[in-house]
Design an enzyme around this catalytic site. Structure first.
Site, PDB file in Angstrom:
ATOM      1  N   TYR A   1       7.148   9.143   7.986  1.00 25.89           N
ATOM      2  CA  TYR A   1       6.396   7.892   8.106  1.00 25.89           C
ATOM      3  C   TYR A   1       7.098   6.776   7.317  1.00 25.89           C
ATOM      4  O   TYR A   1       7.067   5.605   7.714  1.00 25.89           O
ATOM      5  CB  TYR A   1       4.966   8.113   7.593  1.00 25.89           C
ATOM      6  CG  TYR A   1       4.008   6.974   7.896  1.00 25.89           C
ATOM      7  CD1 TYR A   1       3.689   6.620   9.203  1.00 25.89           C
ATOM      8  CD2 TYR A   1       3.409   6.253   6.865  1.00 25.89           C
ATOM      9  CE1 TYR A   1       2.809   5.583   9.480  1.00 25.89           C
ATOM     10  CE2 TYR A   1       2.518   5.211   7.126  1.00 25.89           C
ATOM     11  CZ  TYR A   1       2.231   4.887   8.437  1.00 25.89           C
ATOM     12  OH  TYR A   1       1.363   3.852   8.705  1.00 25.89           O
TER      13      TYR A   1
ATOM     14  N   HIS B   1       0.837  -1.200   0.000  1.00 28.87           N
ATOM     15  CA  HIS B   1       0.000   0.000   0.000  1.00 28.87           C
ATOM     16  C   HIS B   1       0.872   1.250   0.000  1.00 28.87           C
ATOM     17  O   HIS B   1       2.066   1.193   0.300  1.00 28.87           O
ATOM     18  CB  HIS B   1      -1.009  -0.010   1.158  1.00 28.87           C
ATOM     19  CG  HIS B   1      -0.391  -0.157   2.507  1.00 28.87           C
ATOM     20  ND1 HIS B   1      -0.040  -1.375   3.046  1.00 28.87           N
ATOM     21  CD2 HIS B   1      -0.060   0.753   3.435  1.00 28.87           C
ATOM     22  CE1 HIS B   1       0.483  -1.196   4.239  1.00 28.87           C
ATOM     23  NE2 HIS B   1       0.489   0.083   4.503  1.00 28.87           N
TER      24      HIS B   1
ATOM     25  N   LYS C   1       6.614   1.579  13.838  1.00 27.86           N
ATOM     26  CA  LYS C   1       8.064   1.653  13.624  1.00 27.86           C
ATOM     27  C   LYS C   1       8.875   0.563  14.330  1.00 27.86           C
ATOM     28  O   LYS C   1      10.023   0.295  13.952  1.00 27.86           O
ATOM     29  CB  LYS C   1       8.581   3.025  14.092  1.00 27.86           C
ATOM     30  CG  LYS C   1       8.080   4.172  13.233  1.00 27.86           C
ATOM     31  CD  LYS C   1       8.810   4.191  11.915  1.00 27.86           C
ATOM     32  CE  LYS C   1       8.098   4.932  10.838  1.00 27.86           C
ATOM     33  NZ  LYS C   1       7.813   4.160   9.652  1.00 27.86           N
TER      34      LYS C   1
HETATM   35  P1  RFL Z   1      10.668  -9.196  20.741  1.00 33.72           P
HETATM   36  O1  RFL Z   1       9.710  -9.454  19.652  1.00 33.72           O
HETATM   37  O2  RFL Z   1      10.137  -8.758  22.055  1.00 33.72           O
HETATM   38  O3  RFL Z   1      11.524 -10.525  20.918  1.00 33.72           O
HETATM   39  C1  RFL Z   1      12.400 -10.716  22.013  1.00 33.72           C
HETATM   40  C2  RFL Z   1      12.564 -12.206  22.234  1.00 33.72           C
HETATM   41  O4  RFL Z   1      13.458 -12.408  23.342  1.00 33.72           O
HETATM   42  C3  RFL Z   1      12.916 -13.412  24.186  1.00 33.72           C
HETATM   43  N1  RFL Z   1      13.472 -13.214  25.551  1.00 33.72           N
HETATM   44  C4  RFL Z   1      14.498 -13.928  26.040  1.00 33.72           C
HETATM   45  N2  RFL Z   1      15.232 -14.895  25.516  1.00 33.72           N
HETATM   46  C5  RFL Z   1      16.220 -15.424  26.280  1.00 33.72           C
HETATM   47  N3  RFL Z   1      16.482 -15.010  27.554  1.00 33.72           N
HETATM   48  C6  RFL Z   1      15.761 -14.017  28.104  1.00 33.72           C
HETATM   49  N4  RFL Z   1      16.020 -13.602  29.344  1.00 33.72           N
HETATM   50  C7  RFL Z   1      14.726 -13.429  27.346  1.00 33.72           C
HETATM   51  N5  RFL Z   1      13.827 -12.445  27.582  1.00 33.72           N
HETATM   52  C8  RFL Z   1      13.086 -12.331  26.485  1.00 33.72           C
HETATM   53  C9  RFL Z   1      11.416 -13.230  24.089  1.00 33.72           C
HETATM   54  O5  RFL Z   1      10.717 -14.410  24.440  1.00 33.72           O
HETATM   55  C10 RFL Z   1      11.253 -12.890  22.619  1.00 33.72           C
HETATM   56  O6  RFL Z   1      11.070 -14.032  21.811  1.00 33.72           O
HETATM   57  O7  RFL Z   1      11.769  -8.107  20.318  1.00 33.72           O
HETATM   58  P2  RFL Z   1      12.443  -7.825  18.881  1.00 33.72           P
HETATM   59  O8  RFL Z   1      12.918  -9.098  18.255  1.00 33.72           O
HETATM   60  O9  RFL Z   1      13.393  -6.714  19.116  1.00 33.72           O
HETATM   61  O10 RFL Z   1      11.249  -7.316  17.937  1.00 33.72           O
HETATM   62  C11 RFL Z   1      10.606  -6.095  18.211  1.00 33.72           C
HETATM   63  C12 RFL Z   1       9.145  -6.148  17.732  1.00 33.72           C
HETATM   64  O11 RFL Z   1       8.527  -7.306  18.266  1.00 33.72           O
HETATM   65  C13 RFL Z   1       8.359  -4.893  18.155  1.00 33.72           C
HETATM   66  O12 RFL Z   1       9.149  -3.734  18.016  1.00 33.72           O
HETATM   67  C14 RFL Z   1       7.076  -4.699  17.326  1.00 33.72           C
HETATM   68  O13 RFL Z   1       6.165  -5.746  17.549  1.00 33.72           O
HETATM   69  C15 RFL Z   1       6.396  -3.357  17.660  1.00 33.72           C
HETATM   70  N6  RFL Z   1       5.105  -3.168  16.965  1.00 33.72           N
HETATM   71  C16 RFL Z   1       5.065  -2.787  15.634  1.00 33.72           C
HETATM   72  N7  RFL Z   1       6.202  -2.596  14.947  1.00 33.72           N
HETATM   73  C17 RFL Z   1       6.162  -2.264  13.610  1.00 33.72           C
HETATM   74  O14 RFL Z   1       7.232  -2.070  13.011  1.00 33.72           O
HETATM   75  N8  RFL Z   1       4.978  -2.157  12.913  1.00 33.72           N
HETATM   76  C18 RFL Z   1       3.773  -2.352  13.544  1.00 33.72           C
HETATM   77  O15 RFL Z   1       2.736  -2.300  12.883  1.00 33.72           O
HETATM   78  C19 RFL Z   1       3.782  -2.625  14.955  1.00 33.72           C
HETATM   79  N9  RFL Z   1       2.639  -2.822  15.624  1.00 33.72           N
HETATM   80  C20 RFL Z   1       3.911  -3.376  17.651  1.00 33.72           C
HETATM   81  C21 RFL Z   1       2.676  -3.182  16.944  1.00 33.72           C
HETATM   82  C22 RFL Z   1       3.885  -3.766  18.986  1.00 33.72           C
HETATM   83  C23 RFL Z   1       2.678  -3.945  19.637  1.00 33.72           C
HETATM   84  N10 RFL Z   1       2.730  -4.361  21.000  1.00 33.72           N
HETATM   85  C24 RFL Z   1       2.087  -5.522  21.492  1.00 33.72           C
HETATM   86  C25 RFL Z   1       3.706  -3.759  21.889  1.00 33.72           C
HETATM   87  C26 RFL Z   1       1.459  -3.370  17.576  1.00 33.72           C
HETATM   88  C27 RFL Z   1       1.447  -3.713  18.927  1.00 33.72           C
HETATM   89  C28 RFL Z   1       0.105  -3.860  19.611  1.00 33.72           C
HETATM   90  C1  PHB Z   2      -0.993  -3.037  12.773  1.00 30.75           C
HETATM   91  O1  PHB Z   2      -0.868  -3.830  13.731  1.00 30.75           O
HETATM   92  O2  PHB Z   2      -1.476  -3.400  11.686  1.00 30.75           O
HETATM   93  C2  PHB Z   2      -0.564  -1.629  12.946  1.00 30.75           C
HETATM   94  C3  PHB Z   2      -0.037  -1.232  14.161  1.00 30.75           C
HETATM   95  C4  PHB Z   2       0.374   0.088  14.321  1.00 30.75           C
HETATM   96  C5  PHB Z   2       0.233   0.983  13.273  1.00 30.75           C
HETATM   97  C6  PHB Z   2      -0.283   0.586  12.050  1.00 30.75           C
HETATM   98  C7  PHB Z   2      -0.695  -0.736  11.889  1.00 30.75           C
HETATM   99  O3  PHB Z   2       0.632   2.267  13.449  1.00 30.75           O
END
Ligand code: RFL
Ligand code: PHB
Length: 393
Positions: free
Chosen positions: A384, A72, A296
């Protein structure tokens, strides 16, 4: 056990780093605290920047994404229940996005790791980082009931915000920057056709977001108070509240259905500097957190491990440590750009519980300005889209 790079955490940062290192002939072992099923059940990010998409493709991880993801051009912002504009990033900056779930990326990464018989130790407990300031660091943990020791040359701390890696850096070395927001996001995943665009809504009842995973899977969020509990939100209540925050024509187009996942996440901005201490290099959420407004977080995790794998590869190839030495500074430039953009969008789009009338008017004026100014839209599109990856010097 012995390896070149010990990777703590098997989230997207850790598993992608292992693939990048493997593609450059460098050996690694991933030590992950949770089970495979648990890691695959976490529903999180969904929007990938062009740079992230390009990196996944270059590693041979783009095939399913290109088949199932939704490319998109930008996102729509609506407010006051009627006004709206579209930030056309493709038109202004020449970059697209891909809606493709983090869960799918994680599945693709497990598949790639299985295929190359990569070394990942799941359900590893009591992980500790040892001698990280020396040239011979090691990691200890318990795996399948046995105490283990993993010797290595580098440790990549990819264990997320609550991991142990960042805490291994002495307190006097680390500078922390933080903002905690007075609300959270309640998100649901539903097997219903999504709206055609990603739409962010600022409404007197609070922020709402319509997003997607694929043509049969929608992702929606609403801003909730910090003390909101999932049990208090039935599917019917969620849909009713979501629709109330969008203009009528958009609300009428939302297809509702049962939720297959529901979760609440608090919003926070956080950066730890520097991202390196001795032979320990932090990447992804272990070093920084952004509120999801702007999508991000995952993209930053990808750019961090891109820089880190390049620096480690350059060290093994030439014996030079320049890229390792500049890793933290280079990664932080991109991190701060996305941290600022996410903070800006969070302020622009949410209703803050204690906002004064002055702050409310200023926010409304900013939205009107963005709608009316071509130049402001180009500037927002550039932010963005995310900064381009830097070349090494
Ligand atoms: P993660 O995914 O938290 O993975 C870390 C891993 O380390 C493990 N761990 C351990 N392992 C060994 N020993 C320990 N002591 C440990 N402690 C923890 C964990 O089990 C896990 O498997 O970090 P990583 O790899 O840096 O990835 C980061 C992303 O997951 C995060 O930034 C994104 O999900 C954020 N985020 C979004 N990012 C985007 O770029 N686009 C999005 O649309 C977006 N939407 C979101 C999001 C995060 C959200 N939440 C739940 C915070 C939407 C939501 C709702
Ligand atoms: C998504 O989970 O699809 C998502 C999360 C954060 C955004 C946009 C999309 O800002």
């Amino acid at each position: 056990m012995k390896t070149q790079v010990a990777i703590i955490g098997g989230g997207p940062a850790g598993m992608l780093l292992a693939e990048m290192l493997h593609s450059k002939g460098i050996d690694s072992v991933i030590v992950e605290a949770k089970s495979r099923d648990y890691v695959l059940s976490r529903i999180r990010a969904g929007v990938l920047e062009q740079g992230t998409v390009d990196i996944l493709r270059s590693l041979g991880l783009g095939e399913r994404m290109d088949r199932e993801g939704h490319p998109h051009d930008g996102m729509k912002i609506v407010w006051a229940g009627q006004d709206s504009f579209f930030i056309d990033v493709n038109k202004h900056i020449g970059k697209q996005f891909m809606a493709y779930g983090q869960t799918n990326i994680q599945e693709d990464l497990f598949k790639a790791c299985d295929q190359r018989k990569g070394n990942i130790l799941l359900e590893a407990h009591d992980v500790q980082l040892m001698d990280i300031a020396s040239k011979a660091p090691y990691v200890t943990f318990t795996h399948e009931g046995q105490s283990r020791r993993l010797d290595c040359e580098f440790i990549a701390g990819c264990d997320g915000f609550h991991g142990v890696s960042r805490k291994a850096i002495p307190k006097h070395v680390l500078k922390e920057f933080e903002r905690v927001y007075p609300f959270g996001w309640l998100g649901i995943l539903s097997e219903t056709p999504p709206l055609p665009d990603i739409i962010y809504a600022n409404h007197p009842r609070g922020f709402a977001l319509a997003s997607m995973r694929n043509p049969q899977l929608s992702r929606y969020y609403i801003q909730t108070p910090l003390d909101a509990k999932i049990e208090d939100w039935s599917d019917d209540q969620f849909w009713e509240e979501l629709k109330a925050r969008f203009p009528k024509d958009i609300a009428d187009a939302i297809v509702t259905g049962p939720s297959i996942e529901k979760s609440i996440a608090p919003l926070r901005s956080y950066v730890a500097e520097p991202m390196r201490y001795g032979q320990l290099f932090l990447a992804g959420d272990a070093a920084h957190i952004v509120p999801p407004t702007g999508a991000k977080g995952l993209n930053l995790a990808v750019s961090d491990v891109f820089y880190l794998s390049r620096a480690i590869a350059s060290f093994y190839k030439s014996g030079q440590s320049e890229l390792l030495d500049s890793y933290s500074e280079m990664a932080l430039r991109r991190v701060w750009s996305s941290v600022r953009t996410s903070w800006y969008l969070t302020n622009l789009l949410h209703r803050f519980p204690n906002a004064s009338d002055f702050e409310q008017r200023a926010q409304e004026n900013e939205l009107s300005y963005l709608k009316s100014s071509y130049h402001a839209q180009v500037a927002l599109a550039e932010q963005y889209a995310g900064l381009p990856l830097e070349e090494p010097f």
